[in-house]
Design a protein around this motif. Structure first.
Motif, mmCIF file in Angstrom:
data_model
loop_
_atom_site.group_PDB
_atom_site.id
_atom_site.type_symbol
_atom_site.label_atom_id
_atom_site.label_comp_id
_atom_site.label_asym_id
_atom_site.label_seq_id
_atom_site.Cartn_x
_atom_site.Cartn_y
_atom_site.Cartn_z
ATOM 1 N N VAL A 142 14.775 42.111 41.026
ATOM 2 C CA VAL A 142 16.162 41.635 41.057
ATOM 3 C C VAL A 142 17.051 42.702 40.436
ATOM 4 O O VAL A 142 16.679 43.328 39.439
ATOM 5 N N TRP A 143 18.217 42.905 41.016
ATOM 6 C CA TRP A 143 19.250 43.742 40.408
ATOM 7 C C TRP A 143 20.310 42.848 39.777
ATOM 8 O O TRP A 143 20.616 41.771 40.286
ATOM 9 N N VAL A 144 20.881 43.323 38.673
ATOM 10 C CA VAL A 144 22.050 42.678 38.082
ATOM 11 C C VAL A 144 23.120 43.749 37.912
ATOM 12 O O VAL A 144 22.875 44.789 37.281
ATOM 13 N N THR A 145 24.290 43.523 38.486
ATOM 14 C CA THR A 145 25.422 44.435 38.329
ATOM 15 C C THR A 145 26.679 43.601 38.097
ATOM 16 O O THR A 145 26.661 42.374 38.221
ATOM 17 N N HIS A 146 27.772 44.283 37.790
ATOM 18 C CA HIS A 146 29.071 43.615 37.731
ATOM 19 C C HIS A 146 29.964 44.267 38.769
ATOM 20 O O HIS A 146 30.306 45.439 38.661
ATOM 21 N N PRO A 205 17.020 41.640 46.031
ATOM 22 C CA PRO A 205 17.844 40.479 45.645
ATOM 23 C C PRO A 205 18.772 40.834 44.496
ATOM 24 O O PRO A 205 18.375 41.546 43.567
ATOM 25 N N HIS A 206 20.003 40.344 44.547
ATOM 26 C CA HIS A 206 21.062 40.886 43.706
ATOM 27 C C HIS A 206 21.871 39.767 43.049
ATOM 28 O O HIS A 206 22.331 38.852 43.728
ATOM 29 N N VAL A 207 22.037 39.841 41.746
ATOM 30 C CA VAL A 207 22.948 38.960 41.009
ATOM 31 C C VAL A 207 24.163 39.784 40.605
ATOM 32 O O VAL A 207 24.042 40.771 39.881
ATOM 33 N N ASP A 208 25.327 39.403 41.095
ATOM 34 C CA ASP A 208 26.571 40.082 40.748
ATOM 35 C C ASP A 208 27.343 39.170 39.796
ATOM 36 O O ASP A 208 27.833 38.116 40.195
ATOM 37 N N THR A 209 27.430 39.568 38.529
ATOM 38 C CA THR A 209 28.056 38.701 37.527
ATOM 39 C C THR A 209 29.554 38.511 37.770
ATOM 40 O O THR A 209 30.128 37.518 37.332
ATOM 41 N N TRP A 210 30.195 39.457 38.455
ATOM 42 C CA TRP A 210 31.602 39.274 38.837
ATOM 43 C C TRP A 210 31.729 38.069 39.749
ATOM 44 O O TRP A 210 32.615 37.221 39.560
ATOM 45 N N ASN A 217 38.049 38.188 35.881
ATOM 46 C CA ASN A 217 36.593 38.267 36.003
ATOM 47 C C ASN A 217 36.049 39.643 35.650
ATOM 48 O O ASN A 217 34.928 39.980 36.024
ATOM 49 N N ARG A 218 36.841 40.426 34.938
ATOM 50 C CA ARG A 218 36.381 41.750 34.503
ATOM 51 C C ARG A 218 35.263 41.607 33.483
ATOM 52 O O ARG A 218 35.166 40.606 32.770
ATOM 53 N N LEU A 219 34.440 42.646 33.395
ATOM 54 C CA LEU A 219 33.350 42.621 32.422
ATOM 55 C C LEU A 219 33.893 42.528 31.005
ATOM 56 O O LEU A 219 33.309 41.858 30.145
ATOM 57 N N GLN A 220 35.027 43.197 30.736
ATOM 58 C CA GLN A 220 35.633 43.134 29.414
ATOM 59 C C GLN A 220 36.041 41.706 29.070
ATOM 60 O O GLN A 220 35.847 41.240 27.941
ATOM 61 N N THR A 221 36.579 40.975 30.038
ATOM 62 C CA THR A 221 36.985 39.584 29.819
ATOM 63 C C THR A 221 35.776 38.721 29.476
ATOM 64 O O THR A 221 35.819 37.899 28.548
ATOM 65 N N LEU A 280 25.272 33.915 31.336
ATOM 66 C CA LEU A 280 25.640 33.289 32.601
ATOM 67 C C LEU A 280 24.468 32.642 33.327
ATOM 68 O O LEU A 280 24.670 31.823 34.224
ATOM 69 N N ARG A 281 23.250 32.982 32.949
ATOM 70 C CA ARG A 281 22.088 32.566 33.734
ATOM 71 C C ARG A 281 22.001 31.055 33.986
ATOM 72 O O ARG A 281 21.597 30.644 35.078
ATOM 73 N N PRO A 282 22.401 30.201 33.044
ATOM 74 C CA PRO A 282 22.334 28.759 33.336
ATOM 75 C C PRO A 282 23.182 28.313 34.522
ATOM 76 O O PRO A 282 22.907 27.282 35.126
#
Length: 242
Positions: free
Chosen positions: A69-73, A99-104, A116-120, A170-172
């Motif tokens: 899995v990849w995780v990016t923003h 497979p990709h999880v985009d936290t944005w 929805n910025r990473l800083q926020t 964020l995972r939940p």
């Protein structure tokens, strides 16, 4: 490929468009591990930036391809297509479909924040502040300023570390998280959390559908919700649909 390896990664570039810019550095780390792997344009003894970028991409490609899995923003709309564009520019294979999880995207659709910025997200979850960059620093690094490049690499590494904390928070609420439990043994649905692979699952009611229901599980390790097989009610009794 390691069936349980979740890799957080980020890139820094000289421009927002891959036909006008190049990649200055790539940073990546496996979730739960301390080491941040770094590939930078000024590494090695290549005679020009084209050869340097090729070498950097080749090395990072091997590491990223080993992920489950990849995780990016914002990576689905920037990092992945930018890297693919630079790979194709150099006549190389594109990245494999991991497979990709985009936290944005998770933040946009599962939370209600002012941005929805990473800083926020970092500020919201009480984490360490990100460092900030500007375009002038990036061009100075590209021109050979080692000190500026060091600043950019440091910024990228911090982004990866910050992003790991955001992802875990964020995972939940990540719906349809790629199933890392496939690599667990025994790989039986309902025995391992699909988000983290933990066997610490608690039965918490049922997910009800129009024609059936499925056992609902809550992971006591990461907080992710999942469900087991759906038991459908038909004229012939109860049937299990997978």
């Amino acid at each position: 490929m390691n069936a349980n390896k979740i890799i957080i990664w980020d890139i820094e570039t000289t421009d927002l468009s891959a036909n006008h810019g190049v990649i200055l550095c790539i940073c990546a780390k496996e979730v739960g591990k301390k080491k941040v792997h770094t590939w930078r344009l000024d590494d090695g003894s290549a005679k020009n930036w084209r050869l340097s970028e090729q070498a950097m991409l080749k090395s990072a490609y091997e590491f990223l391809s080993d992920a489950a899995v990849w995780v990016t923003h914002y990576g689905a709309r920037f990092d992945v297509p930018f890297v693919n564009a630079r790979l194709l520019y150099h006549g190389k294979d594109s990245l494999p479909p991991v497979p990709h999880v985009d936290t944005w995207r998770v933040s946009r659709y599962q939370l209600k924040l002012n941005a929805n910025r990473l800083q926020t997200l970092t500020e919201f979850f009480g984490g360490e502040d990100k460092t900030r960059l500007n375009g002038i620093r990036s061009m100075e690094a590209f021109a050979g300023d080692r000190r500026k490049m060091n600043e950019i690499v440091k910024h990228c590494k911090i982004d990866v570390e910050v992003l790991e904390n955001v992802y875990l928070k964020l995972r939940p609420v990540i719906k349809a998280h790629p199933n890392v439990a496939i690599g667990c043994f025994p790989p039986h649905e309902g025995e391992h959390c699909p988000a983290c692979g933990s066997a610490k699952l608690q039965k918490r009611g049922f997910r009800i559908a129009r024609t059936g229901r499925a056992q609902r599980y809550h992971c006591q390790n990461c907080g992710h919700w999942s469900s087991g097989s759906t038991h459908k009610f038909t004229n012939r009794g109860v049937e299990t649909a997978r």
